[in-house]
Scaffold this motif. Sequence first.
Motif, PDB file in Angstrom:
ATOM      1  N   PHE A 127       0.832  -1.205   0.000  1.00 51.03           N
ATOM      2  CA  PHE A 127       0.000   0.000   0.000  1.00 51.03           C
ATOM      3  C   PHE A 127       0.865   1.253   0.000  1.00 51.03           C
ATOM      4  O   PHE A 127       2.013   1.247   0.443  1.00 51.03           O
ATOM      5  CB  PHE A 127      -0.895   0.031   1.243  1.00 51.03           C
ATOM      6  CG  PHE A 127      -2.104  -0.848   1.157  1.00 51.03           C
ATOM      7  CD1 PHE A 127      -3.312  -0.346   0.706  1.00 51.03           C
ATOM      8  CD2 PHE A 127      -2.042  -2.178   1.545  1.00 51.03           C
ATOM      9  CE1 PHE A 127      -4.430  -1.163   0.629  1.00 51.03           C
ATOM     10  CE2 PHE A 127      -3.147  -2.999   1.485  1.00 51.03           C
ATOM     11  CZ  PHE A 127      -4.344  -2.484   1.031  1.00 51.03           C
ATOM     12  N   ARG A 128       0.260   2.323  -0.489  1.00 52.86           N
ATOM     13  CA  ARG A 128       0.803   3.661  -0.324  1.00 52.86           C
ATOM     14  C   ARG A 128      -0.358   4.593  -0.007  1.00 52.86           C
ATOM     15  O   ARG A 128      -1.529   4.288  -0.309  1.00 52.86           O
ATOM     16  CB  ARG A 128       1.553   4.124  -1.569  1.00 52.86           C
ATOM     17  CG  ARG A 128       0.687   4.310  -2.813  1.00 52.86           C
ATOM     18  CD  ARG A 128       1.524   4.808  -3.981  1.00 52.86           C
ATOM     19  NE  ARG A 128       0.719   5.049  -5.174  1.00 52.86           N
ATOM     20  CZ  ARG A 128       1.197   5.546  -6.317  1.00 52.86           C
ATOM     21  NH1 ARG A 128       2.501   5.840  -6.409  1.00 52.86           N
ATOM     22  NH2 ARG A 128       0.405   5.754  -7.342  1.00 52.86           N
ATOM     23  N   SER A 178      -2.132  -6.083  -4.843  1.00 48.37           N
ATOM     24  CA  SER A 178      -1.736  -7.435  -4.472  1.00 48.37           C
ATOM     25  C   SER A 178      -1.088  -8.071  -5.695  1.00 48.37           C
ATOM     26  O   SER A 178      -0.740  -7.386  -6.651  1.00 48.37           O
ATOM     27  CB  SER A 178      -2.941  -8.236  -3.988  1.00 48.37           C
ATOM     28  OG  SER A 178      -3.780  -8.553  -5.066  1.00 48.37           O
ATOM     29  N   ASP A 179      -0.941  -9.379  -5.687  1.00 43.54           N
ATOM     30  CA  ASP A 179      -0.293 -10.036  -6.822  1.00 43.54           C
ATOM     31  C   ASP A 179      -1.026  -9.768  -8.127  1.00 43.54           C
ATOM     32  O   ASP A 179      -0.398  -9.624  -9.177  1.00 43.54           O
ATOM     33  CB  ASP A 179      -0.224 -11.550  -6.568  1.00 43.54           C
ATOM     34  CG  ASP A 179       0.630 -11.873  -5.355  1.00 43.54           C
ATOM     35  OD1 ASP A 179       1.494 -11.051  -5.012  1.00 43.54           O
ATOM     36  OD2 ASP A 179       0.423 -12.940  -4.757  1.00 43.54           O
ATOM     37  N   THR A 180      -2.354  -9.735  -8.088  1.00 40.49           N
ATOM     38  CA  THR A 180      -3.124  -9.547  -9.314  1.00 40.49           C
ATOM     39  C   THR A 180      -4.206  -8.488  -9.196  1.00 40.49           C
ATOM     40  O   THR A 180      -4.942  -8.270 -10.150  1.00 40.49           O
ATOM     41  CB  THR A 180      -3.807 -10.875  -9.722  1.00 40.49           C
ATOM     42  OG1 THR A 180      -4.747 -11.229  -8.695  1.00 40.49           O
ATOM     43  CG2 THR A 180      -2.795 -11.985  -9.913  1.00 40.49           C
ATOM     44  N   SER A 181      -4.351  -7.849  -8.054  1.00 37.63           N
ATOM     45  CA  SER A 181      -5.516  -7.005  -7.818  1.00 37.63           C
ATOM     46  C   SER A 181      -5.139  -5.582  -7.433  1.00 37.63           C
ATOM     47  O   SER A 181      -4.034  -5.315  -6.975  1.00 37.63           O
ATOM     48  CB  SER A 181      -6.393  -7.612  -6.717  1.00 37.63           C
ATOM     49  OG  SER A 181      -5.674  -7.655  -5.498  1.00 37.63           O
ATOM     50  N   TYR A 182      -6.107  -4.691  -7.577  1.00 36.51           N
ATOM     51  CA  TYR A 182      -5.923  -3.270  -7.289  1.00 36.51           C
ATOM     52  C   TYR A 182      -6.987  -2.818  -6.298  1.00 36.51           C
ATOM     53  O   TYR A 182      -8.145  -3.229  -6.369  1.00 36.51           O
ATOM     54  CB  TYR A 182      -6.042  -2.456  -8.571  1.00 36.51           C
ATOM     55  CG  TYR A 182      -6.045  -0.953  -8.370  1.00 36.51           C
ATOM     56  CD1 TYR A 182      -4.898  -0.290  -7.968  1.00 36.51           C
ATOM     57  CD2 TYR A 182      -7.209  -0.211  -8.589  1.00 36.51           C
ATOM     58  CE1 TYR A 182      -4.894   1.087  -7.789  1.00 36.51           C
ATOM     59  CE2 TYR A 182      -7.217   1.159  -8.421  1.00 36.51           C
ATOM     60  CZ  TYR A 182      -6.056   1.798  -8.012  1.00 36.51           C
ATOM     61  OH  TYR A 182      -6.056   3.165  -7.833  1.00 36.51           O
ATOM     62  N   LEU A 183      -6.611  -1.967  -5.373  1.00 32.23           N
ATOM     63  CA  LEU A 183      -7.520  -1.440  -4.363  1.00 32.23           C
ATOM     64  C   LEU A 183      -7.260   0.042  -4.196  1.00 32.23           C
ATOM     65  O   LEU A 183      -6.101   0.463  -4.165  1.00 32.23           O
ATOM     66  CB  LEU A 183      -7.293  -2.182  -3.036  1.00 32.23           C
ATOM     67  CG  LEU A 183      -8.070  -1.753  -1.798  1.00 32.23           C
ATOM     68  CD1 LEU A 183      -8.291  -2.951  -0.899  1.00 32.23           C
ATOM     69  CD2 LEU A 183      -7.339  -0.671  -1.032  1.00 32.23           C
ATOM     70  N   ASN A 184      -8.314   0.830  -4.101  1.00 32.65           N
ATOM     71  CA  ASN A 184      -8.148   2.234  -3.732  1.00 32.65           C
ATOM     72  C   ASN A 184      -9.374   2.716  -2.976  1.00 32.65           C
ATOM     73  O   ASN A 184     -10.486   2.272  -3.243  1.00 32.65           O
ATOM     74  CB  ASN A 184      -7.849   3.122  -4.953  1.00 32.65           C
ATOM     75  CG  ASN A 184      -9.056   3.305  -5.842  1.00 32.65           C
ATOM     76  OD1 ASN A 184     -10.095   3.771  -5.403  1.00 32.65           O
ATOM     77  ND2 ASN A 184      -8.926   2.938  -7.110  1.00 32.65           N
ATOM     78  N   PHE A 185      -9.172   3.572  -2.019  1.00 35.70           N
ATOM     79  CA  PHE A 185     -10.274   4.168  -1.289  1.00 35.70           C
ATOM     80  C   PHE A 185      -9.810   5.465  -0.660  1.00 35.70           C
ATOM     81  O   PHE A 185      -8.612   5.759  -0.596  1.00 35.70           O
ATOM     82  CB  PHE A 185     -10.847   3.214  -0.231  1.00 35.70           C
ATOM     83  CG  PHE A 185      -9.847   2.679   0.740  1.00 35.70           C
ATOM     84  CD1 PHE A 185      -9.238   1.459   0.521  1.00 35.70           C
ATOM     85  CD2 PHE A 185      -9.515   3.384   1.887  1.00 35.70           C
ATOM     86  CE1 PHE A 185      -8.317   0.941   1.414  1.00 35.70           C
ATOM     87  CE2 PHE A 185      -8.608   2.879   2.797  1.00 35.70           C
ATOM     88  CZ  PHE A 185      -8.006   1.652   2.555  1.00 35.70           C
ATOM     89  N   SER A 186     -10.764   6.253  -0.236  1.00 33.85           N
ATOM     90  CA  SER A 186     -10.448   7.544   0.380  1.00 33.85           C
ATOM     91  C   SER A 186     -11.508   7.866   1.423  1.00 33.85           C
ATOM     92  O   SER A 186     -12.626   7.338   1.393  1.00 33.85           O
ATOM     93  CB  SER A 186     -10.366   8.656  -0.671  1.00 33.85           C
ATOM     94  OG  SER A 186     -11.615   8.804  -1.319  1.00 33.85           O
ATOM     95  N   THR A 187     -11.144   8.727   2.349  1.00 30.87           N
ATOM     96  CA  THR A 187     -12.065   9.183   3.374  1.00 30.87           C
ATOM     97  C   THR A 187     -11.630  10.556   3.847  1.00 30.87           C
ATOM     98  O   THR A 187     -10.516  11.009   3.551  1.00 30.87           O
ATOM     99  CB  THR A 187     -12.096   8.203   4.566  1.00 30.87           C
ATOM    100  OG1 THR A 187     -13.127   8.599   5.461  1.00 30.87           O
ATOM    101  CG2 THR A 187     -10.764   8.184   5.306  1.00 30.87           C
ATOM    102  N   SER A 188     -12.488  11.239   4.577  1.00 33.37           N
ATOM    103  CA  SER A 188     -12.164  12.564   5.115  1.00 33.37           C
ATOM    104  C   SER A 188     -12.569  12.613   6.582  1.00 33.37           C
ATOM    105  O   SER A 188     -13.516  11.940   7.013  1.00 33.37           O
ATOM    106  CB  SER A 188     -12.875  13.664   4.321  1.00 33.37           C
ATOM    107  OG  SER A 188     -14.281  13.487   4.370  1.00 33.37           O
TER     108      SER A 188
END
Length: 314
Positions: A127-128, A178-188
């Motif tokens: 993650f970043r 991950s090895d094959t997957s993408y995740l993104n999310f945001s919050t305030s």
Amino acid sequence: MLVLMGLVLCLAPADALTAFPPKFQVGKLNGNVVLKCNTSEQQVTWKQNGDPELMAEVDPKGQTLTIFGLDLPATGNYSCWAGTALLDATYLVVSRPREKRMNVSCQAESYYGSFHCSWTGPHSAVFRARLTHSDGSLGEWVPATGRRGQFNASFLDPSFCPFAEELRPLELHLEGLSDTSYLNFSTSFFIRNIVRPDPPQELTVQRQGEQLHLAWAPPASWPLPKSYFALLYRLQYELPNGTQVTAGCPCPARLCVCHPMSSLCCAHPVPAPASAPAPAWTPSSTQGCHWEQRLAGGLSNGPLPTALLLSLGW
């Protein structure tokens, strides 16, 4: 605890990531994907996960490479080369349906504008994170540390002013691969909503006749002046017959208890806004406490009849 909406993708075997790649691309499952080699070289060779033998659905043509009908085995690291010289690399993952809920927890120890967040994710993920500051400026990407699916990162808003009213929430953006997957999310969120002060310091307990005298100092990390950033202390003690008594100490950092006790629980010091009522507090012995100190005997004026337990929770 902050509840987030995110995009989470499934996993399949591939080369494990150890750091967030500088360049990645997200493609749709069963769709066509075109990768480009960022170079002026015209004659390049391509490798998938270090292997020059490409899959049948992969078509390299000079500086571009096309994957027809992207599937999970076709994901991974694609690199272009000029002989033995690495020119460019792109990590390819697939997109999948959005997951309904994700949880992330953020906490600040004071009003200095620094805080840390933690969350869970796939064990093989990296993650970043990036922060949009209170003045609207966008911070740099921060690599997250992770172990066994638990991830965390620390942040600082240099534009945050502890003496000014928070008019604009901070925005936190996270990306994961991950090895094959993408995740993104945001919050305030606002800093004032995630402040959890550190435990009090210089805690002392003395027995004077039939009374116990407790004294402590505010946390060392708490901002100055302490008269401006007031703290409200709440304490709970238990009588030998099991009865629990709650006491509050909004100003002086000392308290005189006139009852024999078997244990004492001190809740988190919490901010006491001048224009707001004191926050609710539910006694729960030591459940939820993240710090505790046990004292038994040897107090300045003689030992207590039983051990004295002091703990700090919220």
